[in-house]
Design a protein around this motif. Structure first.
Motif, PDB file in Angstrom:
ATOM      1  N   ARG A 198      -4.523  -4.871  -1.798  1.00 36.56           N
ATOM      2  CA  ARG A 198      -5.445  -5.932  -1.430  1.00 36.56           C
ATOM      3  C   ARG A 198      -5.607  -6.930  -2.577  1.00 36.56           C
ATOM      4  NH1 ARG A 198     -11.348  -5.186   1.349  1.00 36.56           N
ATOM      5  NH2 ARG A 198     -10.287  -4.289   3.132  1.00 36.56           N
ATOM      6  N   ALA A 255       0.832  -1.206   0.000  1.00 34.39           N
ATOM      7  CA  ALA A 255       0.000   0.000   0.000  1.00 34.39           C
ATOM      8  C   ALA A 255       0.860   1.247   0.000  1.00 34.39           C
ATOM      9  CB  ALA A 255      -0.946  -0.013   1.184  1.00 34.39           C
ATOM     10  N   SER A 256       2.044   1.184   0.607  1.00 31.58           N
ATOM     11  CA  SER A 256       2.920   2.353   0.603  1.00 31.58           C
ATOM     12  C   SER A 256       3.515   2.583  -0.780  1.00 31.58           C
ATOM     13  CB  SER A 256       4.054   2.170   1.608  1.00 31.58           C
ATOM     14  OG  SER A 256       3.528   1.986   2.886  1.00 31.58           O
ATOM     15  N   THR A 304       2.155   1.363  -3.700  1.00 33.55           N
ATOM     16  CA  THR A 304       1.086   1.603  -4.679  1.00 33.55           C
ATOM     17  C   THR A 304      -0.112   2.232  -3.960  1.00 33.55           C
ATOM     18  OG1 THR A 304       0.231  -0.626  -4.345  1.00 33.55           O
ATOM     19  CG2 THR A 304       1.854  -0.346  -6.073  1.00 33.55           C
ATOM     20  N   ASN A 305      -1.237   1.524  -3.867  1.00 32.48           N
ATOM     21  CA  ASN A 305      -2.354   2.042  -3.073  1.00 32.48           C
ATOM     22  C   ASN A 305      -3.097   0.887  -2.430  1.00 32.48           C
ATOM     23  OD1 ASN A 305      -4.605   1.139  -4.821  1.00 32.48           O
ATOM     24  ND2 ASN A 305      -3.615   2.500  -6.291  1.00 32.48           N
ATOM     25  N   ALA A 306      -3.989   1.215  -1.511  1.00 31.58           N
ATOM     26  CA  ALA A 306      -4.640   0.208  -0.669  1.00 31.58           C
ATOM     27  C   ALA A 306      -5.419  -0.808  -1.503  1.00 31.58           C
ATOM     28  CB  ALA A 306      -5.559   0.889   0.325  1.00 31.58           C
ATOM     29  N   THR A 307      -6.105  -0.325  -2.545  1.00 27.43           N
ATOM     30  CA  THR A 307      -6.934  -1.229  -3.347  1.00 27.43           C
ATOM     31  C   THR A 307      -6.067  -2.239  -4.094  1.00 27.43           C
ATOM     32  OG1 THR A 307      -8.357   0.668  -3.662  1.00 27.43           O
ATOM     33  CG2 THR A 307      -8.824  -1.260  -4.986  1.00 27.43           C
TER      34      THR A 307
END
Lengths: 291, 435
Positions: free
Chosen positions: A265, A256-257, A259-262
């Motif tokens: 996951r 997530a750091s 790229t992003n949270a989505t």
């Protein structure tokens, strides 16, 4: 990405891992021991949060006492559930799945009828609503509390399962119920107590999540999937769940750091599917008879 | 009777053909089937919201406030002397159920209009049904726009109205650097496209844009990024339970509200109460309505609603007020339609066609005068900026000077403009029912 960012991501990973683990602990105990696929696990977490809310609002119990108290309350609910329903279904895994799914709906709707569907609020001491900062590294105090509680629970479970007479009995029943019973172990009682223990652990998770996120009748649904993931990837053992949570928590945080949270996951779910393709029994599979 | 296999097959095929082609046995009519108002009977409207499931928190309030509004209308003589009878169904937070219940309300209950939906996903789920029957949907909350149907009226702010004042206000008072955080679905992304335009006009700088999965309560990685980039304020389109986790973790992660406040399009009274006022205090919200609005109509609305049997949740918020307005927009549109064509001939589509320009005046609308746009049937309204106080209520700091025009296609000029009859492309072609 500089070193401080990476350090922050790694520390946060430990925290996320502890959140995922504390959610999965109860399920690990129930699934690992009794082989019950407990679809009501999320609702037991929700009951933990509502227990804390009730104790706080109606009895004025301080938050830190509410955590063990939620354990006791939800463990009692688990006990009733086991005696009243689950014990008749031990040899019928699919029926258990359906029955616990029904239980989850019943619990959710009862809570909605009693408390309404608006979100509830758990207050915590002011000190928990801050953070600890050392140079560029920072973590919130409440995440440290969750980490501490999780560590304490894991140690307690390890001690219970590997250092006490009850633990020996549980492991014996896990490996072969009939054999254990022929040696004089009361398997029914072992199942009852472990189910109750697992429910209580879900209650603790609930009282922690109520502070971190939100108290709602539907809150359990968001935790039950990741709990199952941890248990399945870990293979149903305590060590397995710890390892699975540690790995996925760190991955979630670091990915997530970058790229992003989505996307993080998404990547984790893909990796889990690939992992289970090659190792369907999970990280640390248990010996013994699978019911 | 002797049923051979062949005979059975033939009968079943014929039956299924008859059922799958409804035009064979339904009266073929361009107007909505059966939906007219009969003399001596109450006016039936459908309330299509979720009373259970994940969406129940906002949507239960919508149902309650509409019941209150129709009670109020009925007490004051109904519509042209006829009382309104709401038919309440539970959509169970399931998009399939929304569609199914919409059909049921239209075909079986023969309601004259639907009031429903909170999320864009549910609206998009039922609009095909509504359009097919040439029926009418009152969609009573904010949304992203980019739709042009001839069967819907919206009483909430569009993306182009919502953040128009908020972004310049925040840039002026806190600084140029901003970080966008939103839930990962259509409304936050479209709203952020609009917000970027206002940000550019205000001379701001976008440091990062993050979307978290719907329902997620893990904001650790997002806050690490915010800590690294050090924006002057955060612009949030996080919704629902996630929004509450977001505000809680903001404080738990050690951020200070006076240094880096969150400017939100969603965090209203109901959210601040759920998260605890100490987590909400100091943050900003842009909305057309706040419970604390100081005008006689709003005092009457708040007192009346909270003391009624529908006020059990103890709060009024922007989404409820927009829903309340939709009942009056329906009343006035209906009355205009009756005056034009007579009560026997009123159909859902005729109500919609007569709703353009309908005004809800100061003495009825708690947020102040609003009116329905004559082309795109969204609402002209005044967005306001409020700051959350220590008790969970909002202090209104700024109200837009005049009503802001709703422009559903403002960021897609190539698509054209929404007119009464459909979406008019730049080459002059008109497309109807664009969703």
């Amino acid at each position: 990405m500089d070193l401080g960012t990476l350090a922050n991501a790694l520390i946060l990973g430990v925290s996320i891992a502890s959140i995922w683990l504390v959610a999965a602990l109860g399920l690990t105990v129930i699934y690992g021991t009794a082989g019950v696929i407990n679809m009501a696990h999320g609702e037991l977490i929700m009951l933990g949060a509502y227990s804390t809310y009730m104790l706080q609002v109606y009895l004025g119990v301080p938050y830190l006492i509410c955590i063990p108290a939620s354990f006791v309350i939800v463990a009692l609910v688990g006990l009733l559930l086991e005696r009243g329903l689950i014990r008749y279904l031990y040899n019928r895994p699919l029926d258990t799945l359906l029955a616990t799914c029904g239980v989850s709906l019943v619990l959710m709707q009862s809570v909605r009828l009693i408390f309404g569907s608006d979100p509830k609020y758990i207050s915590v001491p002011e000190i928990f609503s801050s953070n600890i900062a050392l140079g560029s590294v920072s973590i919130s105090t409440f995440r440290v509390i969750i980490l501490a509680v999780t560590a304490l629970l894991v140690f307690g479970l390890w001690f219970l399962f590997y250092k006490t007479r009850f633990g020996v009995q549980v492991r014996a029943v896990m490996q072969n119920k009939e054999m254990a019973a022929s040696f004089g172990i009361n398997a029914g009682r072992v199942y009852m107590l472990t189910f109750s223990l697992g429910a209580g652990l879900a209650g603790v998770a609930g009282s922690l999540f109520g502070v971190l996120a939100i108290v709602l009748p539907t809150m359990g649904a968001s935790y039950v999937v990741q709990s199952f993931l941890m248990v399945v990837v870990g293979g149903g053992s305590l060590a397995g769940s710890v390892a699975a949570s540690a790995a996925t928590g760190e991955m979630q945080s670091v990915l997530a750091s970058f790229t992003n949270a989505t996307l993080a996951r998404f990547i984790i779910f893909v990796l889990i599917v690939v992992f289970l393709r090659f190792r369907p029994q999970g990280l640390f599979a248990q010996g013994g008879v699978r019911r | 009777m002797d049923f051979t296999r062949r005979k059975l097959l033939k009968t079943t095929l014929a039956a299924s053909a008859a059922f799958s082609a409804p035009h064979l046995w339904l009266p073929a009519s361009k107007e909505a089937w059966g939906a007219t108002v009969k003399k001596g009977e109450p006016i039936k409207v459908g309330l299509l919201f979720s009373l259970t499931g994940a969406l129940a928190v906002p949507e239960e309030d919508s149902t309650l406030v509409l019941q209150y509004a129709f009670d109020e209308i009925n007490k004051n003589g109904g519509i042209n002397g006829v009382p309104v009878e709401p038919v309440i169904v539970d959509a169970k937070s399931d998009f399939n159920v929304y569609t199914e219940k919409a059909k049921e309300l239209i075909i079986r209950d023969k309601v004259i209009a639907l009031f429903g939906c909170y999320t864009s996903a549910s609206r998009k789920a039922i609009l095909p049904t509504v359009m097919q029957r040439n029926h009418l949907l009152y969609y009573p909350t904010c949304y992203e726009g980019a739709e042009c149907t001839q069967n819907a009226i919206c009483t909430g702010p569009l993306a182009n109205q919502h953040s128009k004042d908020l972004i310049p206000f925040m840039v002026k008072n806190f600084g140029k650097k901003v970080f966008f955080v939103g839930s990962n679905y259509v409304w936050p992304k479209e709203s952020n496209k609009n917000a970027k335009i206002w940000l550019e006009e205000a001379g701001g700088e976008l440091l990062g844009e993050e979307y978290v999965p719907l329902g997620s309560s893990e904001f650790g990685p997002v806050f690490n990024k915010i800590r690294d980039t050090q924006p002057d304020f955060i612009f949030s389109t996080v919704v629902g339970a996630s929004d509450i986790a977001f505000h809680k973790q903001f404080k738990q992660e050690g951020f200070k509200v006076d240094k880096m406040p969150i400017a939100s399009l969603t965090t209203g009274e109901i959210e601040t109460r759920a998260m605890g006022p100490e987590f909400g205090a100091g943050h900003f919200l842009s909305a057309p309505y706040f419970q604390s609005l100081d005008n006689p109509t709003n005092h009457k609305f708040v007192e009346g609603f909270l003391s009624s049997k529908y006020g059990k949740n103890g709060v009024t918020h922007y989404n409820m007020e927009e829903t309340y307005l939709s009942a009056y927009v329906f009343k006035y549109g209906f009355e205009k339609a009756v005056a034009a064509v007579g009560v026997e001939n009123v159909t859902p589509r005729i109500i919609r066609d007569h709703s353009g320009g309908v005004r809800v005046e100061d003495n009825v609308s708690p947020e102040g005068l609003v009116w329905i746009d004559e082309d795109n049937f969204n609402t002209w309204l005044k967005p306001k900026i409020g700051q959350c106080q220590g008790d969970g209520t909002f202090k209104v700091l700024k109200a837009s000077e005049g009503q802001v025009q709703p422009l559903p296609f403002s960021i897609y000029p190539d698509s054209g403009t929404c007119t009464k009859d459909g979406l008019k492309a730049p080459d002059g072609k008109i497309r109807t029912n664009v969703i």
